[in-house]
Enzyme design. Structure first.
Site, PDB file in Angstrom:
ATOM      1  N   ASN A  57      -4.413  -2.232   0.757  1.00  0.00           N
ATOM      2  CA  ASN A  57      -5.250  -3.290   1.337  1.00  0.00           C
ATOM      3  C   ASN A  57      -6.709  -2.859   1.415  1.00  0.00           C
ATOM      4  OD1 ASN A  57      -3.276  -5.269   1.749  1.00  0.00           O
ATOM      5  ND2 ASN A  57      -2.599  -4.334   3.658  1.00  0.00           N
ATOM      6  N   ASP A  93      -1.224  -8.998  -0.390  1.00  0.00           N
ATOM      7  CA  ASP A  93      -0.210 -10.045  -0.211  1.00  0.00           C
ATOM      8  C   ASP A  93       0.613 -10.226  -1.478  1.00  0.00           C
ATOM      9  OD1 ASP A  93      -1.038 -10.454   2.360  1.00  0.00           O
ATOM     10  OD2 ASP A  93      -2.160 -12.295   1.942  1.00  0.00           O
ATOM     11  N   ASP A 141       3.942  -4.409   6.656  1.00  0.00           N
ATOM     12  CA  ASP A 141       4.550  -3.880   5.426  1.00  0.00           C
ATOM     13  C   ASP A 141       5.913  -3.262   5.704  1.00  0.00           C
ATOM     14  OD1 ASP A 141       3.734  -1.723   6.860  1.00  0.00           O
ATOM     15  OD2 ASP A 141       2.580  -0.772   5.271  1.00  0.00           O
TER      16      ASP A 141
END
Length: 308
Positions: free
Chosen positions: A184, A193, A219
């Site tokens: 990320n 995503d 996650d």
């Protein structure tokens, strides 16, 4: 997600003679199949119709509306929310539809009261389908479209009671993606995503049909494995871990993001967990142990105790 509920009503392509509404426990219109821009957000708590249906969990009523039309209304409350789904249709439309069917099959002499019966049956079937679709939406993770935490709580109670009653094994695993925060931070949350969606699909293909996959949050994923002992669970989870380690996700600019590794901890009833709470807590301990001892491994709670 109220927008998804509203969109689902539009996708049903209901005839104009049928009006489906979703109302929350406070009487606020949440979604409407017709003219949502005018009605959604309005408080209908003081209307006679709302006062009549709020007294019961479900039912069907024939009600005369302020515009003078008589409509047949079927309604039901969504469990645990207090929300109400109601479907209304003009009585004249019900009568016309039933008479058309009667003429087709030369059933003109059937008693008049069957008109109302067929009308209510038609509405009830459509209302039941809507109820089932709305319930499924509330149990899915909107990003990955695997089951969410609410569904996990429901399934855990059912599967644990079944395992205890029939003296069966029940295993539960928690999966945490190693260093996924770096993905990320480096490539952005949109790419993150996309990775989570691809990972969820890979895990689904790696487990058995009897296994239940959930997005536990962020996650983290979890798997409930009915009638599965520790050794059988290890085989399934190692397949998941190995497939993830060999997985390559293509990046928009070319190349691939790799590797995707995961730490997995699991526990088994009744070997080392005697309650649903212990099953979760011990799997979490095993996951923490896998993280501390190098990551990218599958560790049972029993193995953790032996190493300690």
């Amino acid at each position: 997600n109220l927008t998804k509920i509203q969109n689902r009503l539009f996708q049903m392509n209901l005839p104009k003679s049928v009006l489906v509404s979703v109302i929350d426990e406070n009487g606020i219109m949440v979604a409407r199949s017709q003219q949502p821009e005018t009605w959604v957000g309005k408080n209908v708590k003081n209307e006679v119709l709302f006062e009549k249906i709020i007294e019961r969990d479900s039912g069907t009523k024939k009600i005369k509306y302020p515009d003078g039309k008589v409509r047949i209304v079927s309604f039901t409350k969504i469990p645990k929310t207090g929300w109400i789904v109601k479907a209304a249709i003009d009585e004249s439309q019900v009568n016309a539809r039933v008479w058309k069917e009667l003429d087709k099959y030369i059933m003109i002499f059937i008693p008049v009261f069957l008109i109302a019966f067929f009308g209510w049956l038609w509405i009830g079937i459509n209302l039941e389908n809507l109820h089932r679709k709305l319930q499924n939406i509330s149990l899915l993770d909107p990003l990955t479209e695997v089951w969410n935490g609410r569904k996990f709580n429901l399934d855990l109670e059912i599967e644990f009671q079944r395992a205890r009653r029939y003296k069966k094994k029940l295993s539960f695993a928690m999966i945490d993606l190693d260093s996924f925060k770096d993905c990320n931070d480096t490539f952005g949350h949109l790419f993150g995503d996309d990775c989570l969606i691809a990972i969820a699909n890979l895990i689904k293909k790696s487990i058995r049909k009897v296994d239940l996959l959930y997005r536990y949050g962020g996650d983290e994923f979890s798997i409930l494995m009915p009638e599965t002992d520790a050794q059988e669970a290890y085989v399934v989870l190692e397949r998941v871990r190995g497939n993830l380690a060999n997985f390559r996700i293509k990046m928009p600019g070319g190349g691939s993001f790799e590797p995707i590794t995961a730490s997995i901890g699991y526990s088994t009833y009744p070997d080392n967990s005697l309650t649903p709470e212990e099953l979760i807590k011990n799997a979490d301990h095993a996951l923490y142990g896998a993280k501390l001892t190098g990551k990218n491994k599958t560790l049972s709670f029993d193995s953790l105790l032996q190493s300690v």
